[in-house]
Design a protein around this motif. Sequence first.
Motif, PDB file in Angstrom:
ATOM      1  N   MET A   1       9.593  11.264-122.886  1.00  0.00           N
ATOM      2  CA  MET A   1      10.265   9.993-123.158  1.00  0.00           C
ATOM      3  C   MET A   1       9.267   8.839-123.226  1.00  0.00           C
ATOM      4  O   MET A   1       9.674   7.704-123.248  1.00  0.00           O
ATOM      5  CB  MET A   1      11.315   9.713-122.103  1.00  0.00           C
ATOM      6  CG  MET A   1      12.481  10.672-122.183  1.00  0.00           C
ATOM      7  SD  MET A   1      13.938  10.094-121.306  1.00  0.00           S
ATOM      8  CE  MET A   1      14.338   8.632-122.202  1.00  0.00           C
ATOM      9  N   ASN A   2       8.003   9.160-123.209  1.00  0.00           N
ATOM     10  CA  ASN A   2       6.970   8.139-123.355  1.00  0.00           C
ATOM     11  C   ASN A   2       6.951   7.164-122.171  1.00  0.00           C
ATOM     12  O   ASN A   2       6.838   5.954-122.347  1.00  0.00           O
ATOM     13  CB  ASN A   2       7.140   7.397-124.681  1.00  0.00           C
ATOM     14  CG  ASN A   2       5.856   6.756-125.135  1.00  0.00           C
ATOM     15  OD1 ASN A   2       4.781   7.113-124.659  1.00  0.00           O
ATOM     16  ND2 ASN A   2       5.957   5.818-126.044  1.00  0.00           N
ATOM     17  N   PHE A   3       7.095   7.694-120.952  1.00  0.00           N
ATOM     18  CA  PHE A   3       7.003   6.884-119.750  1.00  0.00           C
ATOM     19  C   PHE A   3       5.563   6.408-119.563  1.00  0.00           C
ATOM     20  O   PHE A   3       4.628   7.098-119.960  1.00  0.00           O
ATOM     21  CB  PHE A   3       7.376   7.701-118.499  1.00  0.00           C
ATOM     22  CG  PHE A   3       8.840   7.949-118.330  1.00  0.00           C
ATOM     23  CD1 PHE A   3       9.674   6.935-117.894  1.00  0.00           C
ATOM     24  CD2 PHE A   3       9.379   9.195-118.571  1.00  0.00           C
ATOM     25  CE1 PHE A   3      11.020   7.161-117.714  1.00  0.00           C
ATOM     26  CE2 PHE A   3      10.728   9.432-118.398  1.00  0.00           C
ATOM     27  CZ  PHE A   3      11.557   8.406-117.967  1.00  0.00           C
ATOM     28  N   PRO A   4       5.379   5.264-118.910  1.00  0.00           N
ATOM     29  CA  PRO A   4       4.014   4.883-118.521  1.00  0.00           C
ATOM     30  C   PRO A   4       3.475   5.934-117.539  1.00  0.00           C
ATOM     31  O   PRO A   4       4.252   6.640-116.896  1.00  0.00           O
ATOM     32  CB  PRO A   4       4.193   3.526-117.823  1.00  0.00           C
ATOM     33  CG  PRO A   4       5.537   3.039-118.230  1.00  0.00           C
ATOM     34  CD  PRO A   4       6.358   4.258-118.541  1.00  0.00           C
ATOM     35  N   PRO A   5       2.168   6.017-117.392  1.00  0.00           N
ATOM     36  CA  PRO A   5       1.622   7.011-116.461  1.00  0.00           C
ATOM     37  C   PRO A   5       1.998   6.677-115.013  1.00  0.00           C
ATOM     38  O   PRO A   5       2.195   5.497-114.674  1.00  0.00           O
ATOM     39  CB  PRO A   5       0.112   6.911-116.669  1.00  0.00           C
ATOM     40  CG  PRO A   5      -0.122   5.595-117.315  1.00  0.00           C
ATOM     41  CD  PRO A   5       1.129   5.236-118.061  1.00  0.00           C
ATOM     42  N   PRO A   6       2.116   7.693-114.172  1.00  0.00           N
ATOM     43  CA  PRO A   6       2.415   7.437-112.754  1.00  0.00           C
ATOM     44  C   PRO A   6       1.362   6.519-112.137  1.00  0.00           C
ATOM     45  O   PRO A   6       0.203   6.509-112.548  1.00  0.00           O
ATOM     46  CB  PRO A   6       2.355   8.829-112.119  1.00  0.00           C
ATOM     47  CG  PRO A   6       2.598   9.770-113.240  1.00  0.00           C
ATOM     48  CD  PRO A   6       1.995   9.124-114.455  1.00  0.00           C
ATOM     49  N   CYS A   7       1.798   5.745-111.152  1.00  0.00           N
ATOM     50  CA  CYS A   7       0.881   4.864-110.439  1.00  0.00           C
ATOM     51  C   CYS A   7       1.381   4.695-109.003  1.00  0.00           C
ATOM     52  O   CYS A   7       2.548   4.940-108.725  1.00  0.00           O
ATOM     53  CB  CYS A   7       0.744   3.513-111.140  1.00  0.00           C
ATOM     54  SG  CYS A   7       2.269   2.581-111.254  1.00  0.00           S
ATOM     55  N   PRO A   8       0.512   4.279-108.093  1.00  0.00           N
ATOM     56  CA  PRO A   8       0.947   4.133-106.698  1.00  0.00           C
ATOM     57  C   PRO A   8       1.760   2.855-106.500  1.00  0.00           C
ATOM     58  O   PRO A   8       1.539   1.845-107.166  1.00  0.00           O
ATOM     59  CB  PRO A   8      -0.360   4.087-105.915  1.00  0.00           C
ATOM     60  CG  PRO A   8      -1.390   3.641-106.885  1.00  0.00           C
ATOM     61  CD  PRO A   8      -0.926   4.078-108.246  1.00  0.00           C
ATOM     62  N   LEU A   9       2.710   2.913-105.583  1.00  0.00           N
ATOM     63  CA  LEU A   9       3.438   1.720-105.151  1.00  0.00           C
ATOM     64  C   LEU A   9       2.570   0.976-104.146  1.00  0.00           C
ATOM     65  O   LEU A   9       1.685   1.581-103.525  1.00  0.00           O
ATOM     66  CB  LEU A   9       4.770   2.121-104.516  1.00  0.00           C
ATOM     67  CG  LEU A   9       5.790   2.742-105.468  1.00  0.00           C
ATOM     68  CD1 LEU A   9       6.952   3.335-104.676  1.00  0.00           C
ATOM     69  CD2 LEU A   9       6.300   1.708-106.455  1.00  0.00           C
ATOM     70  N   PRO A  10       2.798  -0.312-103.948  1.00  0.00           N
ATOM     71  CA  PRO A  10       1.980  -1.068-102.983  1.00  0.00           C
ATOM     72  C   PRO A  10       1.981  -0.408-101.606  1.00  0.00           C
ATOM     73  O   PRO A  10       3.031  -0.070-101.069  1.00  0.00           O
ATOM     74  CB  PRO A  10       2.668  -2.439-102.933  1.00  0.00           C
ATOM     75  CG  PRO A  10       3.380  -2.549-104.243  1.00  0.00           C
ATOM     76  CD  PRO A  10       3.799  -1.158-104.606  1.00  0.00           C
ATOM     77  N   GLY A  11       0.798  -0.180-101.086  1.00  0.00           N
ATOM     78  CA  GLY A  11       0.652   0.408 -99.759  1.00  0.00           C
ATOM     79  C   GLY A  11       0.641   1.925 -99.731  1.00  0.00           C
ATOM     80  O   GLY A  11       0.461   2.515 -98.679  1.00  0.00           O
ATOM     81  N   LEU A  12       0.865   2.567-100.878  1.00  0.00           N
ATOM     82  CA  LEU A  12       0.821   4.029-100.938  1.00  0.00           C
ATOM     83  C   LEU A  12      -0.405   4.470-101.734  1.00  0.00           C
ATOM     84  O   LEU A  12      -0.853   3.772-102.634  1.00  0.00           O
ATOM     85  CB  LEU A  12       2.076   4.591-101.612  1.00  0.00           C
ATOM     86  CG  LEU A  12       3.399   4.488-100.856  1.00  0.00           C
ATOM     87  CD1 LEU A  12       4.509   5.163-101.655  1.00  0.00           C
ATOM     88  CD2 LEU A  12       3.311   5.113 -99.477  1.00  0.00           C
ATOM     89  N   ASN A  13      -0.911   5.634-101.399  1.00  0.00           N
ATOM     90  CA  ASN A  13      -2.065   6.186-102.110  1.00  0.00           C
ATOM     91  C   ASN A  13      -1.661   7.299-103.065  1.00  0.00           C
ATOM     92  O   ASN A  13      -2.518   7.956-103.637  1.00  0.00           O
ATOM     93  CB  ASN A  13      -3.099   6.727-101.111  1.00  0.00           C
ATOM     94  CG  ASN A  13      -3.658   5.608-100.248  1.00  0.00           C
ATOM     95  OD1 ASN A  13      -3.819   4.491-100.715  1.00  0.00           O
ATOM     96  ND2 ASN A  13      -3.937   5.919 -98.998  1.00  0.00           N
ATOM     97  N   VAL A  14      -0.364   7.524-103.218  1.00  0.00           N
ATOM     98  CA  VAL A  14       0.140   8.611-104.049  1.00  0.00           C
ATOM     99  C   VAL A  14       0.673   8.022-105.349  1.00  0.00           C
ATOM    100  O   VAL A  14       1.441   7.056-105.332  1.00  0.00           O
ATOM    101  CB  VAL A  14       1.277   9.362-103.311  1.00  0.00           C
ATOM    102  CG1 VAL A  14       1.863  10.462-104.169  1.00  0.00           C
ATOM    103  CG2 VAL A  14       0.790   9.909-101.986  1.00  0.00           C
TER     104      VAL A  14
END
Length: 163
Positions: A1-14
Amino acid sequence: MNFPPPCPLPGLNVDLPYVFLGDGAFALSENLMKPYPGDHKLNTPKRIFNETLSRSRVLSENTFGILTSRFRFFKKPIELMPEKVTQLTMTCVLLHNFLMKSSSSKNIYNPSGTLDKYDNGVFIEGAWRQQVPQNCAIRCVPHIARRSPISATKIRDNFTEYL
């Protein structure tokens, strides 16, 4: 579906993927979050996740419900080419946003009591739900139990940890 690439939420390293929000009728997947099944005690992480997901989902349901009750052609399948349906929908969304923000029209377009809301944790249905007939194209989906992929469960657990 052409999602943006995964990224971490503030305060998380995942890195976490972008997701759609669903209810228990949908299967949990890496790009669709649904609540944890069952009842959970107050202030537990699963309960907080479920309540946050539900509140967020209600915003979308309100928008689509109001669009359907105000722009009546959404009440049945639209017999146009997909490109035209996209244009028509985007035009209605823009008009909806304008009417919701305009000080001269927001109380006419969206009178008090129109929207779903939570009051002290109790869900109160908005008036738009009574304006959507049973034969409308928007219908409730029955809940079906499904085994979720481990990867999707881990993503939901990471969102739960964040909240």
